[in-house]
Enzyme design. Sequence first.
Site, short mmCIF file in Angstrom:
data_model
loop_
_atom_site.label_atom_id
_atom_site.label_comp_id
_atom_site.label_asym_id
_atom_site.label_seq_id
_atom_site.Cartn_x
_atom_site.Cartn_y
_atom_site.Cartn_z
N ASP A 78 1.10 -1.09 -0.09
CA ASP A 78 0.03 -0.15 -0.10
C ASP A 78 0.76 1.28 0.01
OD1 ASP A 78 -2.94 0.66 0.38
OD2 ASP A 78 -1.93 2.16 1.50
N GLN A 79 0.19 2.22 -0.49
CA GLN A 79 0.95 3.58 -0.45
C GLN A 79 -0.01 4.61 -0.26
OE1 GLN A 79 2.15 5.46 -4.46
NE2 GLN A 79 4.13 5.41 -3.82
#
Length: 201
Positions: A78-79
Amino acid sequence: MSSDVTVVLASQSSSRAALLAGAGVAFDKASSGVDEAAVKAGLLGEGASPRDIADALAELKAVKVSMARPGALVIGADQTLDLDGALYDKADSLAEARARLQTFRGRRHRLHAAVVVALDGAPIWRTLESPALTMRPFTDAFLDGYLARNADAALSSVGGYWLEGEGAQLFERIDGDYFAILGLPLLGLLDLLRRYGVLEL
């Protein structure tokens, strides 16, 4: 470990898949089914930072898919985008993307890119990189032309840019891991895959 270990990417991200494939990793793709918006809202309500949210979502995706894929190394990623502690999601319209890029203009933001690898329903490895990106003071005329030519990037990436494309022109300085900016800190992950016999030493 046996070299027939299966690798699963718990993400529908085309950029993450391209990074893994480009590095010579054979893998399956699986959707985690995680309601990211609901999880983010809950974590924000608890006072979690953008960095913590990236890590929590990466772990949740990896573990959820891993429970259905015994024996596989499942990669969750995830970012999040962090501007002065505020979390930003993907823009819903080009007008919103334009306003956001105007907000980012001349300022530095961070991209927190988290990766968690799970095996048999439990996390076994994690990393988190937080590169800092400083946008140059571009003109509104440049911004309008950029958005006209790069609508897909503006709406499909959290920052409104693909650094590997014309989005590079938005910046004057980048500090940190390039692969993390693209959404998947890669070098440590490749080392883990070597240790599990997926890749050659």
